[in-house]
Scaffold this motif. Structure first.
Motif, PDB file in Angstrom:
ATOM      1  N   SER A  94      -0.212  32.779 -70.494  1.00  0.00           N
ATOM      2  CA  SER A  94      -0.658  34.020 -69.866  1.00  0.00           C
ATOM      3  C   SER A  94      -1.940  33.803 -69.072  1.00  0.00           C
ATOM      4  N   GLU A  96      -2.407  31.548 -66.981  1.00  0.00           N
ATOM      5  CA  GLU A  96      -1.965  31.235 -65.626  1.00  0.00           C
ATOM      6  C   GLU A  96      -1.291  32.442 -64.983  1.00  0.00           C
ATOM      7  N   SER A  97      -0.431  33.130 -65.724  1.00  0.00           N
ATOM      8  CA  SER A  97       0.319  34.249 -65.132  1.00  0.00           C
ATOM      9  C   SER A  97      -0.599  35.395 -64.734  1.00  0.00           C
ATOM     10  N   LYS A  99      -3.421  35.259 -63.435  1.00  0.00           N
ATOM     11  CA  LYS A  99      -4.151  34.977 -62.196  1.00  0.00           C
ATOM     12  C   LYS A  99      -3.428  35.543 -60.984  1.00  0.00           C
ATOM     13  N   LYS A 100      -2.148  35.884 -61.174  1.00  0.00           N
ATOM     14  CA  LYS A 100      -1.335  36.364 -60.063  1.00  0.00           C
ATOM     15  C   LYS A 100      -1.019  37.836 -60.259  1.00  0.00           C
ATOM     16  N   PRO A 101      -1.134  38.627 -59.181  1.00  0.00           N
ATOM     17  CA  PRO A 101      -0.753  40.039 -59.306  1.00  0.00           C
ATOM     18  C   PRO A 101       0.742  40.165 -59.523  1.00  0.00           C
ATOM     19  N   LEU A 102       1.141  41.228 -60.209  1.00  0.00           N
ATOM     20  CA  LEU A 102       2.554  41.453 -60.484  1.00  0.00           C
ATOM     21  C   LEU A 102       3.227  42.003 -59.236  1.00  0.00           C
ATOM     22  N   ASP A 103       4.273  41.361 -58.793  1.00  0.00           N
ATOM     23  CA  ASP A 103       4.990  41.780 -57.596  1.00  0.00           C
ATOM     24  C   ASP A 103       6.034  42.824 -57.979  1.00  0.00           C
ATOM     25  N   ASN A 110       9.871  36.950 -62.108  1.00  0.00           N
ATOM     26  CA  ASN A 110       9.018  36.353 -63.128  1.00  0.00           C
ATOM     27  C   ASN A 110       9.458  36.723 -64.540  1.00  0.00           C
ATOM     28  N   ASP A 142       3.270  34.068 -71.491  1.00  0.00           N
ATOM     29  CA  ASP A 142       3.685  34.791 -70.299  1.00  0.00           C
ATOM     30  C   ASP A 142       5.025  35.445 -70.581  1.00  0.00           C
ATOM     31  N   ARG A 144       6.036  38.428 -68.981  1.00  0.00           N
ATOM     32  CA  ARG A 144       6.249  39.468 -67.970  1.00  0.00           C
ATOM     33  C   ARG A 144       7.738  39.801 -67.858  1.00  0.00           C
ATOM     34  N   ASP A 165       0.795  38.339 -71.874  1.00  0.00           N
ATOM     35  CA  ASP A 165       1.049  39.039 -70.621  1.00  0.00           C
ATOM     36  C   ASP A 165       2.411  39.717 -70.725  1.00  0.00           C
TER      37      ASP A 165
END
Length: 363
Positions: A94, A96-97, A99-103, A110, A142, A144, A165
């Motif tokens: 998590s 790493e995950s 760090k990226k916004p959720l699309d 994801n 992670d 998501r 996450d």
């Protein structure tokens, strides 16, 4: 002699019966040993399959462990530990995950890997009464878009999801009693009708989460995300759906409930001291149940209830001293014995409100 001769057939029959019973007992014992040996062989084979580079073989190993968990109560805790470790190892971090916004435009990009999804699904459908102390630890994973079907079979009481996450995860109706959700990210997750009774939500983020009909009785509060200086330190429930949620005795002081929907929510005896309820919507046909709720302010800054929709709400006995109720709609609300000492009431609508025994309200 005649009596002895007459009794011999009976003694022979008894001896034959005892011999048969001993043979059956021995056969039963040997059968149990054989079955245990077979389960051990199946267990070892399944564990070996989990390490395969082939997805199909790994999935076969997971389903084999599911069958072993159903067949053998003795091996159930070991399977729980193995599958928990497998999911945590293969899910991704998590750290790493996050760090990226959720699309939101690509919700299925994801999702967890199929073998991770299968392992967690197996854990969610187990019989928790057989755990014997085994802990499902999915911390810092992670997850998501994790999808667990919304039914009574989702049983994850006492699951550990520290810093996991779980953004946009589908956990509708899940049994998450006493779950450890410390710093977990559940933004926009589906938790409607979920049982979160006694769950630890310290620093958790549930912004935009669907929590209507959820059981949040006795959740372990701490503070909410109230601004940049406290970012990440508090429970964040802003813009969440809490319609019909059971929040009795919940400790949610300092929680961020800005723009939250609390229609029909049961807030009796909940601790919402210093809560941010700005623009929160309590509108219901029969009135939100909020008798005895504490909305105590801190120092000069009271509970933020600016423009809050509290029409028809039951705030009998509520402590609203120092609260900011500017522009709040308290039309026909039950304010009996409520304390508004020092509250800011500019523009507040109090038409038809019950004021018997109130303190601090203008005439």
């Amino acid at each position: 002699m005649g009596l002895i001769a007459a009794g011999l057939p009976g003694l022979a029959a008894l001896g034959a019966l005892l011999f048969t019973w001993m043979q059956v007992g021995q056969a039963s014992k040997e059968l149990r040993i054989s079955e245990q040996g077979q389960i051990t062989t199946r267990f070892n084979t399944a564990i070996g399959n989990l390490g395969s580079r082939s997805l199909d073989i790994r999935l076969g190993g997971i389903y084999a462990l599911r069958r072993i968990m159903e067949d053998s109560a003795r091996d159930h805790p070991a399977v729980v530990s193995v599958l928990s470790a497998f999911a945590q190892e293969h899910a991704g971090s998590s750290a790493e995950s996050l760090k990226k916004p959720l699309d939101d435009t690509r919700p299925f990009v994801n999702t967890p890997k199929p073998d991770v999804q299968a392992a967690i699904d197996t854990l969610a459908r187990r019989n928790p009464d057989r755990d014997a102390g085994a802990v499902i630890d999915l911390s810092k994973t992670d997850l998501r878009h994790l999808h667990l079907p919304g039914e009574a079979a989702i049983r994850l009481p006492r699951v550990v999801l520290i810093e996991a996450d779980l953004r946009q995860a589908y956990l509708s109706g899940a049994d998450l009693r006493a779950a450890n959700l410390y710093s977990a990210h559940l933004d926009n997750a589906w938790l409607d009708k979920a049982n979160l009774q006694g769950a630890a939500l310290y620093r958790a983020s549930l912004a935009g989460a669907a929590l209507w009909g959820a059981n949040l009785r006795g959740v372990d509060r701490t503070c909410a995300e109230l601004g940049p200086t406290k970012r990440g330190e508090c429970v964040d429930l802003h813009d969440s759906q809490l319609n019909g949620a059971d929040l009795r005795n919940a400790k949610l002081s300092d929680v961020n409930l800005q723009d939250a929907f609390l229609r029909s929510a049961d807030l009796r005896d909940a601790d919402l001291a210093r809560a941010n309820l700005s623009h929160a919507d309590f509108t219901v046909f029969s009135g939100a149940k909020a008798a005895g709720v504490s909305l105590e302010g801190a120092g000069r800054v009271g509970a933020d209830l600016r423009n809050a929709k509290l029409r028809d709400a039951n705030l009998q006995g509520a402590f609203l001293a120092g609260a900011d109720l500017r522009g709040a709609d308290l039309t026909r609300a039950n304010l009996t014995d409520a304390d508004f000492s020092g509250a800011k009431l500019d523009g507040a609508k109090l038409d038809g409100a019950k004021r018997d025994g109130t303190t601090g309200l203008p005439r």
